[in-house]
Design an enzyme around this catalytic site. Structure first.
Site, PDB file in Angstrom:
ATOM      1  N   ASN A   9      -7.705  -4.134  -0.937  1.00 58.00           N
ATOM      2  CA  ASN A   9      -6.579  -5.046  -1.155  1.00 58.00           C
ATOM      3  C   ASN A   9      -6.868  -6.327  -0.382  1.00 58.00           C
ATOM      4  OD1 ASN A   9      -4.178  -6.401  -1.319  1.00 58.00           O
ATOM      5  ND2 ASN A   9      -2.967  -4.871  -0.188  1.00 58.00           N
ATOM      6  N   LYS A  11      -5.198  -9.017  -0.374  1.00 59.65           N
ATOM      7  CA  LYS A  11      -3.960  -9.733   0.020  1.00 59.65           C
ATOM      8  C   LYS A  11      -4.094 -11.224  -0.334  1.00 59.65           C
ATOM      9  CE  LYS A  11      -3.071  -6.064   3.251  1.00 59.65           C
ATOM     10  NZ  LYS A  11      -2.412  -5.574   4.441  1.00 59.65           N
ATOM     11  N   HIS A 102       3.699  -2.254  -2.362  1.00 58.73           N
ATOM     12  CA  HIS A 102       3.031  -2.414  -1.063  1.00 58.73           C
ATOM     13  C   HIS A 102       4.102  -2.736  -0.016  1.00 58.73           C
ATOM     14  CE1 HIS A 102       0.616  -3.949   2.195  1.00 58.73           C
ATOM     15  NE2 HIS A 102      -0.385  -3.284   1.663  1.00 58.73           N
ATOM     16  N   GLU A 104       4.243  -4.796   2.264  1.00 60.39           N
ATOM     17  CA  GLU A 104       4.529  -6.236   2.444  1.00 60.39           C
ATOM     18  C   GLU A 104       5.474  -6.730   1.345  1.00 60.39           C
ATOM     19  OE1 GLU A 104       0.401  -7.321   2.806  1.00 60.39           O
ATOM     20  OE2 GLU A 104       0.367  -6.196   4.679  1.00 60.39           O
ATOM     21  N   GLU A 175       0.591   4.524   3.167  1.00 58.38           N
ATOM     22  CA  GLU A 175       0.230   3.475   4.120  1.00 58.38           C
ATOM     23  C   GLU A 175       1.352   3.350   5.154  1.00 58.38           C
ATOM     24  OE1 GLU A 175      -2.712   0.428   2.433  1.00 58.38           O
ATOM     25  OE2 GLU A 175      -0.747  -0.185   1.748  1.00 58.38           O
ATOM     26  N   GLY A 181      -2.922  -3.378   9.451  1.00 54.36           N
ATOM     27  CA  GLY A 181      -3.358  -4.598  10.124  1.00 54.36           C
ATOM     28  C   GLY A 181      -3.176  -4.561  11.634  1.00 54.36           C
ATOM     29  N   SER A 220      -5.562   0.259   8.583  1.00 54.81           N
ATOM     30  CA  SER A 220      -6.647   0.125   9.560  1.00 54.81           C
ATOM     31  C   SER A 220      -7.823   1.060   9.286  1.00 54.81           C
ATOM     32  CB  SER A 220      -6.114   0.311  10.988  1.00 54.81           C
ATOM     33  OG  SER A 220      -5.155  -0.699  11.280  1.00 54.81           O
TER      34      SER A 220
HETATM   35  P1  13P Z   1      -5.511  -2.977   6.816  1.00 61.95           P
HETATM   36  O1  13P Z   1      -6.671  -2.151   6.318  1.00 61.95           O
HETATM   37  O2  13P Z   1      -5.881  -4.407   7.104  1.00 61.95           O
HETATM   38  O3  13P Z   1      -4.761  -2.305   7.897  1.00 61.95           O
HETATM   39  O4  13P Z   1      -4.483  -3.106   5.553  1.00 61.95           O
HETATM   40  C1  13P Z   1      -4.091  -1.971   4.884  1.00 61.95           C
HETATM   41  C2  13P Z   1      -3.365  -2.364   3.660  1.00 61.95           C
HETATM   42  O5  13P Z   1      -2.264  -2.905   3.726  1.00 61.95           O
HETATM   43  C3  13P Z   1      -4.001  -2.113   2.360  1.00 61.95           C
HETATM   44  O6  13P Z   1      -3.100  -2.259   1.310  1.00 61.95           O
END
Ligand code: 13P
Length: 259
Positions: A9, A11, A102, A104, A175, A181, A220
């Site tokens: 992803n 983003k 997601h 976010e 997740e 992150g 992560s």
């Molecule tokens: P990270 O791997 O940067 O923690 O992000 C995970 C994520 O949100 C994948 O959709």
């Protein structure tokens, strides 16, 4: 036998130039790792760029086995929905997958469980494979509410339309919000516990499909921790954020499926 899925992803990152470079690096790294026997051809790969770079993915990846998709989709087919993109439009760019829900999107754009469920159904209707993202916040985990929250996120989809004929094409991504992150990944045992609970929930609604559906982990994931996570019996792949922006790291995560 469930095929591992390693999904990146991206983003809201990249420029036309950097995405072009990332795609060619990724193809090269993957080809070399596969030729060297470090990555199994059984592993499935997918990348999720911002919408405006989907054509770039199509251009670079059309002749490969790597799939691509968008980071969200509208629940509507067409019309006056400024800023939105429909499932049919994504199909025009040969997307196979789409992320829905997601964290976010849920947190920053206030998508509710019901909104996410409608997107999930819209995707399946247009023959896109939705990756339904679920997960609890740190406060919810500390309050012992993880499974309750995740099961409600999944129930919204199951209640809306678990009988869709191509439901088994869907993927669930666990997740935990506190692991995204942050560098704080969940332990393999925490992940396995949630994945097993998700599969048990699926079994109640779709006993015919529960064992086929893939449940992947995100939060992560890095080359250093991928192996112990992917070894868990109900972990069928990874949804990778930051580490997927570096072709070498992303391919190393897929190499960890070789066990
Ligand atoms: P990270 O791997 O940067 O923690 O992000 C995970 C994520 O949100 C994948 O959709």
């Amino acid at each position: 036998m469930r095929r591992h899925l390693i999904a990146g992803n991206w983003k809201m990152n990249g420029t036309r130039a950097s995405i072009g470079l990332l795609l060619s690096d990724f193809k090269q790294e993957l080809e070399a790792a596969t030729a060297a026997g470090r990555v199994s051809s059984d592993v499935e790969w997918a990348v999720f760029p911002p919408f405006v770079f989907l054509a770039e993915c199509q251009h670079h990846l059309a002749e490969t086995s790597i799939a691509w998709g968008a980071q969200t989709v509208s629940e509507h087919a067409y019309g006056a929905f400024t800023g939105e993109t429909s499932a049919a439009m994504l199909k025009e760019f040969a997307c196979q997958y789409v992320l829905v829900g997601h964290s976010e999107r849920r947190q920053l754009f206030k998508e509710s469980n019901k909104d996410v469920a409608k997107k999930f159904v819209a995707a399946l209707h247009y023959d896109l494979k939705p990756i339904l993202c679920v997960g609890e916040t740190e406060i919810e985990r500390e309050a012992g509410l993880s499974l309750h929250v995740i099961q409600a996120q999944i129930a919204a989809v199951l209640e809306l339309d678990a009988q869709l004929p191509n439901f088994q094409n869907a993927v669930i991504a666990y997740e935990p919000v506190w692991a995204i992150g942050t560098g704080k990944n969940a332990t393999p045992e925490q992940v396995q516990e949630v994945h097993a609970a998700i599969r048990a929930q699926l079994r109640v609604h779709r006993a015919d499909l529960a064992d086929q559906m893939r449940i992947i982990y995100g939060g992560s994931v890095k080359p250093e921790n991928a192996k112990i996570l992917l070894e868990m019996p109900d972990v069928d792949g990874a949804l990778v954020g930051g580490a997927s922006l570096q072709a070498k790291h992303f391919v190393e995560i897929g190499a960890a499926c070789n066990h």
